[in-house]
Enzyme design. Structure first.
Site, PDB file in Angstrom:
ATOM      1  N   ASN A  79      37.843  34.023  44.758  1.00  0.00           N
ATOM      2  CA  ASN A  79      37.872  33.753  46.200  1.00  0.00           C
ATOM      3  C   ASN A  79      39.224  33.273  46.706  1.00  0.00           C
ATOM      4  OD1 ASN A  79      37.139  31.454  44.591  1.00  0.00           O
ATOM      5  ND2 ASN A  79      36.878  30.301  46.479  1.00  0.00           N
ATOM      6  N   ARG A  80      40.112  32.876  45.799  1.00  0.00           N
ATOM      7  CA  ARG A  80      41.421  32.407  46.287  1.00  0.00           C
ATOM      8  C   ARG A  80      42.470  32.498  45.157  1.00  0.00           C
ATOM      9  NH1 ARG A  80      39.455  26.198  45.997  1.00  0.00           N
ATOM     10  NH2 ARG A  80      40.696  25.665  44.176  1.00  0.00           N
ATOM     11  N   GLY A  81      43.705  32.220  45.544  1.00  0.00           N
ATOM     12  CA  GLY A  81      44.786  32.123  44.561  1.00  0.00           C
ATOM     13  C   GLY A  81      44.959  33.377  43.715  1.00  0.00           C
ATOM     14  N   ILE A  82      45.144  33.160  42.422  1.00  0.00           N
ATOM     15  CA  ILE A  82      45.399  34.270  41.491  1.00  0.00           C
ATOM     16  C   ILE A  82      44.191  35.213  41.442  1.00  0.00           C
ATOM     17  CG2 ILE A  82      45.814  34.817  39.058  1.00  0.00           C
ATOM     18  CD1 ILE A  82      47.364  32.129  38.855  1.00  0.00           C
ATOM     19  N   ASP A 127      28.607  28.592  39.593  1.00  0.00           N
ATOM     20  CA  ASP A 127      29.375  27.548  38.912  1.00  0.00           C
ATOM     21  C   ASP A 127      29.319  27.855  37.419  1.00  0.00           C
ATOM     22  OD1 ASP A 127      30.246  25.226  37.646  1.00  0.00           O
ATOM     23  OD2 ASP A 127      29.503  23.947  39.263  1.00  0.00           O
ATOM     24  N   GLY A 183      39.307  28.222  36.831  1.00  0.00           N
ATOM     25  CA  GLY A 183      39.842  27.105  36.055  1.00  0.00           C
ATOM     26  C   GLY A 183      40.161  25.924  36.954  1.00  0.00           C
ATOM     27  N   TYR A 231      43.936  19.897  30.167  1.00  0.00           N
ATOM     28  CA  TYR A 231      44.158  21.275  30.636  1.00  0.00           C
ATOM     29  C   TYR A 231      44.830  22.124  29.544  1.00  0.00           C
ATOM     30  CZ  TYR A 231      45.970  24.962  33.780  1.00  0.00           C
ATOM     31  OH  TYR A 231      46.274  26.163  34.387  1.00  0.00           O
ATOM     32  N   LYS A 288      43.420  25.482  27.702  1.00  0.00           N
ATOM     33  CA  LYS A 288      44.111  26.772  27.818  1.00  0.00           C
ATOM     34  C   LYS A 288      44.584  27.286  26.454  1.00  0.00           C
ATOM     35  CE  LYS A 288      43.701  27.377  32.256  1.00  0.00           C
ATOM     36  NZ  LYS A 288      42.915  28.507  32.775  1.00  0.00           N
TER      37      LYS A 288
HETATM   38  P1  NAD Z   1      42.886  27.823  42.410  1.00  0.00           P
HETATM   39  O1  NAD Z   1      42.557  26.376  42.322  1.00  0.00           O
HETATM   40  O2  NAD Z   1      43.411  28.379  43.685  1.00  0.00           O
HETATM   41  O3  NAD Z   1      41.618  28.697  41.978  1.00  0.00           O
HETATM   42  C1  NAD Z   1      40.753  28.306  40.947  1.00  0.00           C
HETATM   43  C2  NAD Z   1      39.497  29.153  41.025  1.00  0.00           C
HETATM   44  O4  NAD Z   1      38.592  28.717  40.010  1.00  0.00           O
HETATM   45  C3  NAD Z   1      38.787  28.990  42.375  1.00  0.00           C
HETATM   46  O5  NAD Z   1      38.377  30.256  42.807  1.00  0.00           O
HETATM   47  C4  NAD Z   1      37.559  28.153  42.019  1.00  0.00           C
HETATM   48  O6  NAD Z   1      36.434  28.476  42.818  1.00  0.00           O
HETATM   49  C5  NAD Z   1      37.314  28.568  40.581  1.00  0.00           C
HETATM   50  N1  NAD Z   1      36.551  27.548  39.847  1.00  0.00           N
HETATM   51  C6  NAD Z   1      36.958  26.314  39.488  1.00  0.00           C
HETATM   52  N2  NAD Z   1      35.957  25.657  38.856  1.00  0.00           N
HETATM   53  C7  NAD Z   1      34.910  26.511  38.792  1.00  0.00           C
HETATM   54  C8  NAD Z   1      33.591  26.424  38.291  1.00  0.00           C
HETATM   55  N3  NAD Z   1      33.124  25.328  37.680  1.00  0.00           N
HETATM   56  N4  NAD Z   1      32.783  27.495  38.418  1.00  0.00           N
HETATM   57  C9  NAD Z   1      33.227  28.613  39.023  1.00  0.00           C
HETATM   58  N5  NAD Z   1      34.458  28.760  39.525  1.00  0.00           N
HETATM   59  C10 NAD Z   1      35.280  27.716  39.423  1.00  0.00           C
HETATM   60  O7  NAD Z   1      43.888  28.070  41.224  1.00  0.00           O
HETATM   61  P2  NAD Z   1      44.779  29.315  40.776  1.00  0.00           P
HETATM   62  O8  NAD Z   1      46.166  28.815  40.737  1.00  0.00           O
HETATM   63  O9  NAD Z   1      44.461  30.546  41.522  1.00  0.00           O
HETATM   64  O10 NAD Z   1      44.289  29.430  39.264  1.00  0.00           O
HETATM   65  C11 NAD Z   1      43.561  30.515  38.734  1.00  0.00           C
HETATM   66  C12 NAD Z   1      43.653  30.453  37.218  1.00  0.00           C
HETATM   67  O11 NAD Z   1      45.015  30.577  36.816  1.00  0.00           O
HETATM   68  C13 NAD Z   1      43.157  29.132  36.625  1.00  0.00           C
HETATM   69  O12 NAD Z   1      42.465  29.384  35.425  1.00  0.00           O
HETATM   70  C14 NAD Z   1      44.445  28.393  36.345  1.00  0.00           C
HETATM   71  O13 NAD Z   1      44.285  27.446  35.322  1.00  0.00           O
HETATM   72  C15 NAD Z   1      45.369  29.520  35.958  1.00  0.00           C
HETATM   73  N6  NAD Z   1      46.790  29.221  36.105  1.00  0.00           N
HETATM   74  C16 NAD Z   1      47.323  28.847  37.314  1.00  0.00           C
HETATM   75  C17 NAD Z   1      48.684  28.572  37.390  1.00  0.00           C
HETATM   76  C18 NAD Z   1      49.351  28.179  38.677  1.00  0.00           C
HETATM   77  O14 NAD Z   1      50.528  27.799  38.630  1.00  0.00           O
HETATM   78  N7  NAD Z   1      48.700  28.240  39.813  1.00  0.00           N
HETATM   79  C19 NAD Z   1      49.486  28.673  36.246  1.00  0.00           C
HETATM   80  C20 NAD Z   1      48.905  29.037  35.046  1.00  0.00           C
HETATM   81  C21 NAD Z   1      47.562  29.310  34.989  1.00  0.00           C
END
Ligand code: NAD
Length: 237
Positions: free
Chosen positions: A11-14, A53, A82, A145, A149
């Site tokens: 739903n958001r981000g990556i 969830d 995550g 974390y 990972k």
């Molecule tokens: P974000 O916080 O924008 O998105 C996290 C997503 O995980 C959200 O969609 C949220 O709904 C979902 N989520 C969290 N807990 C959950 C649960 N219990 N059940 C179901 N869904 C759940 O973060 P992002 O930056 O888009 O991160 C996405 C992934 O990339 C994560 O695994 C994060 O650890 C990893 N990551 C991010 C970065 C960064 O710099 N942003 C770097 C390395 C890795």
């Protein structure tokens, strides 16, 4: 050929960028989100949003049932959901530790295990787990974390060995710092400090992670399994 794709935390981000990338190539995309409303952009483009969830295996099972009913067997799984709960060790409660593990590592186990049913039946599956450069290098204040990972790497490599003969691949993408909600909490000073250590001198854009994920699930990557691909601008080399 249109495949059934599931992105957790789409739903958001990556995750949102990954879901978008599969929609653009004409796949049937489902995504899970933990709370709030599914993004209109994805729903309007025909994606199926399911609230789930991943710390609850019954919710994972129910989400899969709905996705399988509407999109058929999931052929491509991107386990992206995550969380972080940063704290120095002496201030980190057991709950801070176990809750991050329960989402990032055990949550991924729940989703992958459920996905595997259909992949075994189909004798084909493509799984990508989103780890982090922090899982490979460690990071002060992020022991929970980083452990979660790093755990994903052993998890994926074990499954690559266990299920390679069934034509199911497991690969890991380890992003560096990406501009998303997760990194918004960093101060300007922290951001500058990070960027100064990245050979490419900037954060990643979400599309740069999505492109690598898409490649790892394409036919061009059919012979790649158990790989850990850093997408970190050179930070971890
Ligand atoms: P974000 O916080 O924008 O998105 C996290 C997503 O995980 C959200 O969609 C949220 O709904 C979902 N989520 C969290 N807990 C959950 C649960 N219990 N059940 C179901 N869904 C759940 O973060 P992002 O930056 O888009 O991160 C996405 C992934 O990339 C994560 O695994 C994060 O650890 C990893 N990551 C991010 C970065 C960064 O710099 N942003 C770097 C390395 C890795």
């Amino acid at each position: 050929m249109s495949r059934s794709v599931l992105v957790t935390g789409g739903n958001r981000g990556i995750g949102l960028a990954i879901a978008r990338a599969y929609l653009e190539q004409g796949d049937k995309v489902a995504f899970t989100y933990r709370s709030g409303e599914p993004p209109k952009e994805l729903v309007d483009a025909g994606a199926l949003g399911v609230r789930c969830d991943i710390t609850d295996s019954q919710q994972v099972d129910a989400a899969y049932k709905e996705i399988e009913e509407k999109h058929g067997n999931v052929e491509v799984l991107v386990a992206n959901a995550g969380v972080t709960k940063d704290q120095l060790l002496m201030r980190m409660s057991e709950e801070d530790f176990t809750s991050v593990l329960d989402t990032n590592l055990t949550g991924t186990f729940r989703v992958v295990k459920r996905a595997n049913r259909g992949m075994l039946r189909a004798k084909k599956g493509r799984v990508v787990l989103i780890s982090s450069v922090v899982g490979l290098l460690g990071s002060a204040g992020q022991a929970n974390y980083a452990a979660s990972k790093a755990g994903l790497v052993g998890f994926a490599r074990s499954l690559a060995r266990e299920l390679g003969s069934r034509n199911i691949t497991f690969n890991v993408v380890a992003p560096g710092f990406v501009d998303t909600d997760m990194t918004q909490a960093l101060t300007d000073e922290q951001r500058k400090g990070i960027v100064s250590q990245v050979p490419l001198g900037r954060y990643a854009q979400v599309e740069e992670i999505a492109g690598v994920v898409k490649f790892l699930t394409s036919d061009d990557a059919a012979y790649i399994t158990g790989a850990v691909i850093p997408v970190d601008g050179g930070l971890g080399m």
